[in-house]
Write a protein that holds these residues in place. Sequence first.
Motif, PDB file in Angstrom:
ATOM      1  N   TYR A 220     -16.302  41.150  -8.145  1.00  0.00           N
ATOM      2  CA  TYR A 220     -17.422  41.969  -7.314  1.00  0.00           C
ATOM      3  C   TYR A 220     -16.722  41.742  -6.044  1.00  0.00           C
ATOM      4  CZ  TYR A 220     -21.620  42.850  -4.868  1.00  0.00           C
ATOM      5  OH  TYR A 220     -22.731  43.258  -3.958  1.00  0.00           O
ATOM      6  N   ARG A 221     -16.878  42.887  -5.226  1.00  0.00           N
ATOM      7  CA  ARG A 221     -16.521  43.037  -3.758  1.00  0.00           C
ATOM      8  C   ARG A 221     -17.717  42.760  -2.942  1.00  0.00           C
ATOM      9  NH1 ARG A 221     -12.279  47.767  -2.701  1.00  0.00           N
ATOM     10  NH2 ARG A 221     -14.405  48.938  -2.515  1.00  0.00           N
ATOM     11  N   ASN A 222     -17.723  41.869  -2.074  1.00  0.00           N
ATOM     12  CA  ASN A 222     -18.700  41.801  -1.068  1.00  0.00           C
ATOM     13  C   ASN A 222     -18.830  42.511   0.107  1.00  0.00           C
ATOM     14  OD1 ASN A 222     -20.271  39.660  -2.295  1.00  0.00           O
ATOM     15  ND2 ASN A 222     -18.833  38.312  -1.654  1.00  0.00           N
ATOM     16  N   LYS A 223     -19.589  43.407   0.359  1.00  0.00           N
ATOM     17  CA  LYS A 223     -19.571  44.205   1.423  1.00  0.00           C
ATOM     18  C   LYS A 223     -20.591  43.988   2.643  1.00  0.00           C
ATOM     19  CE  LYS A 223     -17.040  47.798  -0.531  1.00  0.00           C
ATOM     20  NZ  LYS A 223     -16.589  48.939  -0.068  1.00  0.00           N
ATOM     21  N   VAL A 224     -20.297  44.179   3.793  1.00  0.00           N
ATOM     22  CA  VAL A 224     -21.371  43.790   4.954  1.00  0.00           C
ATOM     23  C   VAL A 224     -21.832  44.963   5.578  1.00  0.00           C
ATOM     24  CG1 VAL A 224     -19.963  41.550   5.334  1.00  0.00           C
ATOM     25  CG2 VAL A 224     -19.383  43.484   6.460  1.00  0.00           C
TER      26      VAL A 224
ATOM     27  N   SER B 238     -17.929  52.711  11.819  1.00  0.00           N
ATOM     28  CA  SER B 238     -17.617  53.324  10.537  1.00  0.00           C
ATOM     29  C   SER B 238     -15.953  53.683  10.507  1.00  0.00           C
ATOM     30  CB  SER B 238     -18.354  54.642  10.331  1.00  0.00           C
ATOM     31  OG  SER B 238     -17.777  55.552  11.498  1.00  0.00           O
ATOM     32  N   ALA B 239     -15.287  54.112   9.460  1.00  0.00           N
ATOM     33  CA  ALA B 239     -13.972  54.550   9.271  1.00  0.00           C
ATOM     34  C   ALA B 239     -13.624  55.541  10.461  1.00  0.00           C
ATOM     35  CB  ALA B 239     -13.741  54.849   7.968  1.00  0.00           C
ATOM     36  N   LEU B 240     -14.525  56.343  10.515  1.00  0.00           N
ATOM     37  CA  LEU B 240     -14.286  57.384  11.487  1.00  0.00           C
ATOM     38  C   LEU B 240     -14.293  56.992  13.040  1.00  0.00           C
ATOM     39  CD1 LEU B 240     -16.463  60.290  10.101  1.00  0.00           C
ATOM     40  CD2 LEU B 240     -14.095  60.190  10.095  1.00  0.00           C
TER      41      LEU B 240
ATOM     42  N   PHE C 141     -14.457  46.058  11.981  1.00  0.00           N
ATOM     43  CA  PHE C 141     -14.527  47.672  11.220  1.00  0.00           C
ATOM     44  C   PHE C 141     -14.567  47.263   9.611  1.00  0.00           C
ATOM     45  CE2 PHE C 141     -14.016  48.744  15.604  1.00  0.00           C
ATOM     46  CZ  PHE C 141     -14.454  50.168  15.602  1.00  0.00           C
ATOM     47  N   HIS C 142     -13.814  46.038   9.246  1.00  0.00           N
ATOM     48  CA  HIS C 142     -13.563  45.828   7.915  1.00  0.00           C
ATOM     49  C   HIS C 142     -14.752  45.828   7.046  1.00  0.00           C
ATOM     50  CE1 HIS C 142     -12.299  43.298   4.444  1.00  0.00           C
ATOM     51  NE2 HIS C 142     -11.437  44.280   4.460  1.00  0.00           N
ATOM     52  N   PRO C 143     -15.108  46.586   6.143  1.00  0.00           N
ATOM     53  CA  PRO C 143     -16.293  46.727   5.253  1.00  0.00           C
ATOM     54  C   PRO C 143     -16.396  45.430   4.688  1.00  0.00           C
ATOM     55  CG  PRO C 143     -14.834  48.401   4.920  1.00  0.00           C
ATOM     56  CD  PRO C 143     -13.904  47.639   5.591  1.00  0.00           C
TER      57      PRO C 143
END
Length: 194
Positions: free
Chosen positions: A47-51, A58-60, A150-152
């Motif tokens: 599982y990846r933890n996202k914040v 955002s990426a944009l 910016f890192h998810p």
Amino acid sequence: MQMERDKMAFKVPQMKPPQINVSDEPRSVLMDVPVQASCSTLRAGGYRNKVKLAPGHSALDWQEMVSTKGKAGKLITGIDSIREDPKVLEHFKEVNSPQSLIQLERGVPTYAIRPPLCIDAHELARHNTAEDCWTVINGKVYSISSYLSFHPGGAKILIDKSSGQDSTVLFNRYHRWISVEKMLETCLVGVYVG
């Protein structure tokens, strides 16, 4: 006439979707279904933890920053610490070409210096904080301090696992479909020489 056409009209029979008994499927078939397209996480270990990212992260938004501040050379951290410490500067001069050092002195952004700056393991290890965070990905050294927020997956994992060290294996395990050269193009410090 209209009535005759209505009687002759083809009616689509109502069909029910096929019923699949999940317990009949082999476990391996069920485990190979990715959670998201192109996601290598399940095979990589889980599982990846996202914040939750702050507004404007955002990426944009990151790409906008790369094309504005980045092109001006304002996403690189840690270069001033090299210039300010005579001992570090002397070591830096030993591993870099005079042409690269002249460009650095003239204020050319590090991503545009040719030949690129050479960064050894000793210099890389000095840049290991959130304010001055360098890492190696695929043989290139990037300053990622500006990217941390910016890192998810959050800043903490990058600081703990990547700062001041080679993070190629981790990057390729979890993000192999991402073009790091494009994403961090203006964060390039130089090439890693070990």
